[in-house]
Motif scaffolding. Structure first.
Motif, PDB file in Angstrom:
ATOM      1  N   UNK A 138     -64.709  16.287 -20.007  1.00 38.25           N
ATOM      2  CA  UNK A 138     -63.629  15.767 -19.147  1.00 38.25           C
ATOM      3  C   UNK A 138     -64.078  14.769 -18.087  1.00 38.25           C
ATOM      4  N   UNK A 139     -65.380  14.619 -17.886  1.00 36.31           N
ATOM      5  CA  UNK A 139     -65.862  13.813 -16.756  1.00 36.31           C
ATOM      6  C   UNK A 139     -66.898  12.807 -17.244  1.00 36.31           C
ATOM      7  N   UNK A 140     -66.766  11.566 -16.781  1.00 35.64           N
ATOM      8  CA  UNK A 140     -67.757  10.531 -17.089  1.00 35.64           C
ATOM      9  C   UNK A 140     -68.526  10.196 -15.821  1.00 35.64           C
ATOM     10  N   UNK A 188     -73.588  21.843 -16.600  1.00 33.32           N
ATOM     11  CA  UNK A 188     -73.306  22.336 -15.242  1.00 33.32           C
ATOM     12  C   UNK A 188     -71.931  23.005 -15.257  1.00 33.32           C
ATOM     13  N   UNK A 189     -71.613  23.762 -14.205  1.00 32.67           N
ATOM     14  CA  UNK A 189     -70.276  24.383 -14.152  1.00 32.67           C
ATOM     15  C   UNK A 189     -69.191  23.446 -13.612  1.00 32.67           C
ATOM     16  N   UNK A 190     -69.465  22.159 -13.469  1.00 33.59           N
ATOM     17  CA  UNK A 190     -68.470  21.242 -12.886  1.00 33.59           C
ATOM     18  C   UNK A 190     -67.200  21.211 -13.747  1.00 33.59           C
ATOM     19  N   UNK A 191     -66.052  21.086 -13.062  1.00 31.88           N
ATOM     20  CA  UNK A 191     -64.769  20.975 -13.753  1.00 31.88           C
ATOM     21  C   UNK A 191     -64.015  19.764 -13.224  1.00 31.88           C
ATOM     22  N   UNK A 192     -63.104  19.252 -14.036  1.00 28.14           N
ATOM     23  CA  UNK A 192     -62.362  18.042 -13.652  1.00 28.14           C
ATOM     24  C   UNK A 192     -61.512  18.268 -12.407  1.00 28.14           C
ATOM     25  N   UNK A 197     -65.349  15.758  -8.211  1.00 26.73           N
ATOM     26  CA  UNK A 197     -64.947  14.749  -9.193  1.00 26.73           C
ATOM     27  C   UNK A 197     -63.844  13.848  -8.642  1.00 26.73           C
ATOM     28  N   UNK A 198     -63.317  14.196  -7.481  1.00 27.80           N
ATOM     29  CA  UNK A 198     -62.161  13.459  -6.934  1.00 27.80           C
ATOM     30  C   UNK A 198     -62.517  12.614  -5.715  1.00 27.80           C
ATOM     31  N   UNK A 199     -63.727  12.732  -5.233  1.00 32.17           N
ATOM     32  CA  UNK A 199     -64.059  12.165  -3.927  1.00 32.17           C
ATOM     33  C   UNK A 199     -64.848  10.856  -4.017  1.00 32.17           C
ATOM     34  N   UNK A 200     -65.260  10.481  -5.198  1.00 30.77           N
ATOM     35  CA  UNK A 200     -66.105   9.281  -5.346  1.00 30.77           C
ATOM     36  C   UNK A 200     -65.324   8.034  -4.912  1.00 30.77           C
ATOM     37  N   UNK A 206     -65.578   9.424 -13.075  1.00 32.09           N
ATOM     38  CA  UNK A 206     -64.220   9.180 -13.573  1.00 32.09           C
ATOM     39  C   UNK A 206     -63.775  10.356 -14.441  1.00 32.09           C
ATOM     40  N   UNK A 207     -62.478  10.633 -14.400  1.00 28.82           N
ATOM     41  CA  UNK A 207     -61.912  11.672 -15.262  1.00 28.82           C
ATOM     42  C   UNK A 207     -61.532  11.021 -16.592  1.00 28.82           C
ATOM     43  N   UNK A 208     -61.991  11.608 -17.656  1.00 33.28           N
ATOM     44  CA  UNK A 208     -61.737  11.021 -18.973  1.00 33.28           C
ATOM     45  C   UNK A 208     -60.252  11.124 -19.355  1.00 33.28           C
ATOM     46  N   UNK A 209     -59.843  10.223 -20.185  1.00 35.60           N
ATOM     47  CA  UNK A 209     -58.490  10.159 -20.770  1.00 35.60           C
ATOM     48  C   UNK A 209     -57.393   9.862 -19.746  1.00 35.60           C
ATOM     49  N   UNK A 210     -57.781   9.392 -18.555  1.00 37.32           N
ATOM     50  CA  UNK A 210     -56.771   9.017 -17.556  1.00 37.32           C
ATOM     51  C   UNK A 210     -56.896   7.552 -17.149  1.00 37.32           C
ATOM     52  N   UNK A 211     -57.747   6.816 -17.844  1.00 35.24           N
ATOM     53  CA  UNK A 211     -57.992   5.424 -17.478  1.00 35.24           C
ATOM     54  C   UNK A 211     -56.721   4.580 -17.545  1.00 35.24           C
TER      55      UNK A 211
END
Ligand code: SF4
Ligand code: SF4
Length: 236
Positions: A138-140, A188-192, A197-200, A206-211
């Motif tokens: 889910x995350x790039x 890693x245990x990171x989740x979308x 993942x929202x603070x960059x 980037x969150x995948x499939x939302x481009x």
């Protein structure tokens, strides 16, 4: 009782003991350019974009405490030239090709460049070789665009409690490190949904499939300057 006050570009700013110059200025509706500062997190003081002159000395507004009677300079030709140079260096130290970047229009680095009147990168590009991590479903993670603000580091550690990111190396060899045995995000245990993942502020996480869900031209900084958006977002 009279509240303590300092002057910023000749404008009086009252503040509460313990506030930084950045916090007090923002509360008073005065924008000080910044990238690594986010009021939700402990100040980091690394990007230096918020450099102001306090009683004649350069200081980082995000870490420097407000004090009664200070004379602060912020919006001056000299300081904005310094900030423009810092912004140009951030562009050439990474691989920032805005027309092909999903973050374009939502990117604080790009918006700061516009705000500061940056018209070119001025310095030769370094073209550092940095690894892209597309391992997570889910995350790039595109390290080419990382500006080492450490916001994902702070968010993952202090909000998500997962400690997924760290920054290693120095100067041009700086790297965003993923804390897993393989060094890959997938392990890693990171989740979308994580704060990290929202603070960059740029297009490194980037969150995948939302481009391009929001079309170019309708994005945050297509409609507002970074000063307007920042004051709206950060004023208490
Ligand atoms: Fe441009 Fe920002 Fe993307 Fe870098 S992260 S390429 S500055 S839009
Ligand atoms: Fe900052 Fe983004 Fe780099 Fe993390 S990935 S250090 S949030 S620029």
């Amino acid at each position: 009782m009279t509240r303590p006050t300092f002057q910023i570009d000749g404008k009086p700013v009252t503040f509460t003991e313990g506030q930084t110059i950045m916090e007090a200025a923002t509360a008073a509706g005065v924008y000080i350019p910044h990238l690594c500062h986010n009021p939700e997190f402990e100040p980091h003081g690394s990007c230096k974009l918020c450099t102001v002159k306090v009683n004649g000395r350069n200081c980082s507004a995000c870490t420097f405490p407000a004090a009664d009677g200070q004379e602060v300079l912020n919006d001056t030709a000299e300081l904005n030239e310094l900030r423009r140079t810092i912004t140009q260096m951030l562009f050439v130290e990474g691989n920032h090709l805005c027309p092909s970047c999903e973050k374009s229009g939502n990117c604080q680095l790009q918006a700061a460049a516009y705000f500061l009147g940056m018209t070119d990168a001025h310095f030769p590009f370094f073209y550092p070789r940095r690894e892209l991590d597309a391992s997570h479903p889910d995350i790039l993670l595109d390290r080419d665009r990382c500006i080492f603000c450490a916001l994902c580091v702070r968010a993952s550690r202090d909000v998500d409690g997962k400690n997924v990111f760290a920054i290693g190396g120095r100067g041009i060899d700086s790297r965003l490190i993923v804390n897993s045995p393989s060094g890959r995000l997938a392990d890693t245990p990171i989740a979308a949904t994580d704060k990290a993942t929202r603070v960059c502020p740029v297009g490194a996480i980037l969150i995948k499939r939302h481009g391009f869900e929001v079309p170019i031209g309708e994005r945050v900084y297509d409609r507002h300057t970074i000063a307007e958006e920042s004051l709206e977002r950060e004023e208490p």
